[in-house]
Design a protein around this motif. Sequence first.
Motif, PDB file in Angstrom:
ATOM      1  N   GLU A   1     -49.171 -36.641  51.094  1.00 39.01           N
ATOM      2  CA  GLU A   1     -49.017 -34.497  50.279  1.00 39.01           C
ATOM      3  C   GLU A   1     -50.573 -35.102  49.425  1.00 39.01           C
ATOM      4  O   GLU A   1     -50.819 -34.432  48.573  1.00 39.01           O
ATOM      5  CB  GLU A   1     -47.567 -34.796  49.927  1.00 39.01           C
ATOM      6  N   VAL A   2     -50.377 -36.529  48.553  1.00 37.16           N
ATOM      7  CA  VAL A   2     -51.495 -35.725  47.312  1.00 37.16           C
ATOM      8  C   VAL A   2     -53.082 -36.568  47.959  1.00 37.16           C
ATOM      9  O   VAL A   2     -53.222 -35.315  47.259  1.00 37.16           O
ATOM     10  CB  VAL A   2     -50.933 -38.024  46.869  1.00 37.16           C
ATOM     11  N   ALA A   3     -52.839 -36.856  48.535  1.00 35.14           N
ATOM     12  CA  ALA A   3     -54.775 -37.185  49.544  1.00 35.14           C
ATOM     13  C   ALA A   3     -55.161 -35.714  49.843  1.00 35.14           C
ATOM     14  O   ALA A   3     -55.616 -35.194  49.102  1.00 35.14           O
ATOM     15  CB  ALA A   3     -54.793 -37.869  50.723  1.00 35.14           C
ATOM     16  N   ILE A   4     -54.637 -34.909  50.686  1.00 37.41           N
ATOM     17  CA  ILE A   4     -54.847 -33.313  50.731  1.00 37.41           C
ATOM     18  C   ILE A   4     -55.292 -32.387  49.209  1.00 37.41           C
ATOM     19  O   ILE A   4     -56.038 -31.618  49.307  1.00 37.41           O
ATOM     20  CB  ILE A   4     -54.172 -32.625  52.048  1.00 37.41           C
ATOM     21  N   ASP A   5     -54.217 -32.818  48.792  1.00 38.37           N
ATOM     22  CA  ASP A   5     -54.639 -31.872  47.045  1.00 38.37           C
ATOM     23  C   ASP A   5     -56.003 -32.848  46.308  1.00 38.37           C
ATOM     24  O   ASP A   5     -55.688 -32.190  44.930  1.00 38.37           O
ATOM     25  CB  ASP A   5     -53.768 -31.235  46.663  1.00 38.37           C
ATOM     26  N   ASP A   6     -56.197 -33.974  46.639  1.00 35.31           N
ATOM     27  CA  ASP A   6     -56.585 -34.654  45.990  1.00 35.31           C
ATOM     28  C   ASP A   6     -58.282 -34.024  45.157  1.00 35.31           C
ATOM     29  O   ASP A   6     -58.790 -33.944  45.715  1.00 35.31           O
ATOM     30  CB  ASP A   6     -56.662 -36.321  46.012  1.00 35.31           C
ATOM     31  N   GLU A   7     -58.576 -33.474  44.249  1.00 38.58           N
ATOM     32  CA  GLU A   7     -59.773 -33.059  43.629  1.00 38.58           C
ATOM     33  C   GLU A   7     -61.360 -34.106  43.235  1.00 38.58           C
ATOM     34  O   GLU A   7     -61.723 -33.606  43.550  1.00 38.58           O
ATOM     35  CB  GLU A   7     -59.479 -32.352  42.058  1.00 38.58           C
ATOM     36  N   GLN A   8     -60.368 -35.361  42.551  1.00 35.60           N
ATOM     37  CA  GLN A   8     -61.757 -36.476  42.740  1.00 35.60           C
ATOM     38  C   GLN A   8     -61.695 -36.957  44.048  1.00 35.60           C
ATOM     39  O   GLN A   8     -62.584 -36.939  44.010  1.00 35.60           O
ATOM     40  CB  GLN A   8     -60.335 -37.467  41.578  1.00 35.60           C
ATOM     41  N   MET A   9     -61.343 -36.653  45.101  1.00 32.11           N
ATOM     42  CA  MET A   9     -61.374 -37.229  46.454  1.00 32.11           C
ATOM     43  C   MET A   9     -62.406 -36.287  46.788  1.00 32.11           C
ATOM     44  O   MET A   9     -63.442 -36.318  47.971  1.00 32.11           O
ATOM     45  CB  MET A   9     -59.980 -37.901  46.715  1.00 32.11           C
ATOM     46  N   ARG A  10     -61.898 -35.037  46.172  1.00 32.13           N
ATOM     47  CA  ARG A  10     -62.758 -33.879  47.578  1.00 32.13           C
ATOM     48  C   ARG A  10     -63.777 -33.745  47.008  1.00 32.13           C
ATOM     49  O   ARG A  10     -65.423 -33.951  47.389  1.00 32.13           O
ATOM     50  CB  ARG A  10     -62.181 -32.870  47.464  1.00 32.13           C
ATOM     51  N   LYS A  11     -64.395 -33.691  45.270  1.00 33.15           N
ATOM     52  CA  LYS A  11     -65.341 -34.024  44.585  1.00 33.15           C
ATOM     53  C   LYS A  11     -67.091 -35.040  45.213  1.00 33.15           C
ATOM     54  O   LYS A  11     -67.518 -34.942  45.174  1.00 33.15           O
ATOM     55  CB  LYS A  11     -65.555 -33.540  43.507  1.00 33.15           C
ATOM     56  N   ASN A  12     -65.470 -36.059  45.082  1.00 34.65           N
ATOM     57  CA  ASN A  12     -66.718 -36.992  45.407  1.00 34.65           C
ATOM     58  C   ASN A  12     -66.424 -37.676  46.879  1.00 34.65           C
ATOM     59  O   ASN A  12     -67.432 -38.862  47.099  1.00 34.65           O
ATOM     60  CB  ASN A  12     -66.128 -38.190  45.224  1.00 34.65           C
ATOM     61  N   ALA A  13     -66.428 -36.953  47.772  1.00 33.79           N
ATOM     62  CA  ALA A  13     -66.424 -37.033  49.642  1.00 33.79           C
ATOM     63  C   ALA A  13     -67.783 -37.357  49.600  1.00 33.79           C
ATOM     64  O   ALA A  13     -68.927 -36.606  49.481  1.00 33.79           O
ATOM     65  CB  ALA A  13     -65.276 -36.053  50.095  1.00 33.79           C
ATOM     66  N   LEU A  14     -68.276 -38.315  51.072  1.00 34.68           N
ATOM     67  CA  LEU A  14     -69.355 -38.778  50.877  1.00 34.68           C
ATOM     68  C   LEU A  14     -69.810 -37.957  52.303  1.00 34.68           C
ATOM     69  O   LEU A  14     -68.542 -38.375  52.882  1.00 34.68           O
ATOM     70  CB  LEU A  14     -69.815 -40.065  51.170  1.00 34.68           C
ATOM     71  N   ASP A  15     -70.572 -37.003  52.499  1.00 30.64           N
ATOM     72  CA  ASP A  15     -70.771 -36.657  54.358  1.00 30.64           C
ATOM     73  C   ASP A  15     -71.607 -37.660  54.746  1.00 30.64           C
ATOM     74  O   ASP A  15     -72.807 -38.080  54.128  1.00 30.64           O
ATOM     75  CB  ASP A  15     -71.496 -35.363  53.844  1.00 30.64           C
TER      76      ASP A  15
ATOM     77  N   CYS B   1     -58.857 -60.528  47.049  1.00 29.95           N
ATOM     78  CA  CYS B   1     -59.406 -59.329  46.737  1.00 29.95           C
ATOM     79  C   CYS B   1     -59.701 -58.479  47.153  1.00 29.95           C
ATOM     80  O   CYS B   1     -59.378 -57.976  47.702  1.00 29.95           O
ATOM     81  CB  CYS B   1     -60.287 -60.223  45.670  1.00 29.95           C
ATOM     82  N   HIS B   2     -59.508 -57.227  45.950  1.00 27.23           N
ATOM     83  CA  HIS B   2     -59.938 -55.449  47.168  1.00 27.23           C
ATOM     84  C   HIS B   2     -61.757 -55.411  46.965  1.00 27.23           C
ATOM     85  O   HIS B   2     -61.457 -55.414  45.888  1.00 27.23           O
ATOM     86  CB  HIS B   2     -59.113 -54.560  46.168  1.00 27.23           C
ATOM     87  N   PHE B   3     -62.020 -55.609  47.751  1.00 26.86           N
ATOM     88  CA  PHE B   3     -63.186 -55.424  47.890  1.00 26.86           C
ATOM     89  C   PHE B   3     -63.597 -53.619  47.553  1.00 26.86           C
ATOM     90  O   PHE B   3     -64.307 -52.993  46.562  1.00 26.86           O
ATOM     91  CB  PHE B   3     -64.476 -55.587  49.737  1.00 26.86           C
ATOM     92  N   HIS B   4     -62.655 -52.630  48.898  1.00 31.53           N
ATOM     93  CA  HIS B   4     -63.037 -51.329  48.444  1.00 31.53           C
ATOM     94  C   HIS B   4     -62.184 -50.704  49.440  1.00 31.53           C
ATOM     95  O   HIS B   4     -61.569 -51.351  50.021  1.00 31.53           O
ATOM     96  CB  HIS B   4     -64.410 -50.672  48.791  1.00 31.53           C
ATOM     97  N   SER B   5     -62.046 -49.419  49.234  1.00 30.54           N
ATOM     98  CA  SER B   5     -60.938 -48.609  50.199  1.00 30.54           C
ATOM     99  C   SER B   5     -61.415 -47.220  50.470  1.00 30.54           C
ATOM    100  O   SER B   5     -63.113 -46.819  49.371  1.00 30.54           O
ATOM    101  CB  SER B   5     -59.509 -48.564  49.497  1.00 30.54           C
ATOM    102  N   LYS B   6     -61.118 -46.787  51.391  1.00 25.13           N
ATOM    103  CA  LYS B   6     -61.693 -45.628  51.733  1.00 25.13           C
ATOM    104  C   LYS B   6     -61.658 -44.743  52.361  1.00 25.13           C
ATOM    105  O   LYS B   6     -60.543 -45.139  52.904  1.00 25.13           O
ATOM    106  CB  LYS B   6     -63.515 -45.855  52.088  1.00 25.13           C
ATOM    107  N   LEU B   7     -60.840 -42.973  51.597  1.00 23.12           N
ATOM    108  CA  LEU B   7     -60.384 -42.237  52.686  1.00 23.12           C
ATOM    109  C   LEU B   7     -61.445 -41.330  53.855  1.00 23.12           C
ATOM    110  O   LEU B   7     -62.291 -40.943  52.992  1.00 23.12           O
ATOM    111  CB  LEU B   7     -59.533 -41.578  51.783  1.00 23.12           C
ATOM    112  N   MET B   8     -60.724 -42.104  54.528  1.00 21.96           N
ATOM    113  CA  MET B   8     -61.166 -41.329  55.707  1.00 21.96           C
ATOM    114  C   MET B   8     -60.325 -39.995  56.391  1.00 21.96           C
ATOM    115  O   MET B   8     -59.691 -39.821  56.883  1.00 21.96           O
ATOM    116  CB  MET B   8     -61.087 -42.010  57.397  1.00 21.96           C
TER     117      MET B   8
END
Length: 286
Positions: A35-49, A95-102
């Motif tokens: 629910e948070v992810a689908i409305d996340d403006e920062q996620m949407r603005k910074n998504a890489l294609d 340690c956390h290297f990175h996370s990504k939303l696919m």
Amino acid sequence: MKQVLSDEQVKAYHRDGYVIVRNFFSAQEIGKLYEVAIDDEQMRKNALDLNDKSGFKTKLSLWFTPGDDVYGLATRSERMIGGAAQLLDSDSPVCHFHSKLMQKEPKVGGAWEWHQDYGYWYKNQFMFPDQMLSVMLALTIANQENGCLQVIKGSHKLGRVNHGFSGEQVGADMIFVENALKTMDLVYVELNAGDALFFHANLLHRSAPNLSDYARWSLISCYNAQSNPAYNEKTFSYLTPVEVVSDSAILDAKDLVGLSENTDLLKKEDDPALKETGWEEEVETN
């Protein structure tokens, strides 16, 4: 740290290069994450294609430092860190290297070509692939119809395979992949929302395009042992022990938020894996 995985699950990971943990997160937790992810403006603005070799686009958003947002509460949870600690070849802190939303959208979500994560991370000059792993948490159902992950069982034992460019992605040498497929089993990793896949940095994997009518979203968190240095990595989360939170953190939170404007998101031009080094031209990726 509590024992998250059974002895049999740990044994399966080391034998096969991966292990599936069903119902790792509850339906209620996944519902809040999605629910948070689908409305996340920062996620949407910074998504890489990233284009695959057929021109389909796969979207992802990648960040390094896990925060107090809903994704950070998931990636820093005791079950995630405890599971990683059991599997990493090190006694040093996780340690956390990175996370990504696919984000594989219906009809247009692109493929991921055959690769090993260490095929990317080798360019960051991480030294020890056995001290790195990824955890894929399914936010939606993942099956063959919508382009679920495919893995070559046991391929982590091959060591690092040479990688070159395939579209805008980094892909494994297909001659080696084809030999691996003659030798080892191909497995379609079908997951329900809330299931998790722990997999080794050298496991060969890919996914097909999503040509179905429904999306396939997943959160992938990549962990590194503090004892594993990287000599071409400018961020520092990979050397910072995770501040672990309770497994109940998502359900206990009064307000769940997405990424903030201060989140250290990856920009495509800063990714070492996408920079040419010279050896890529010698690799057959088609």
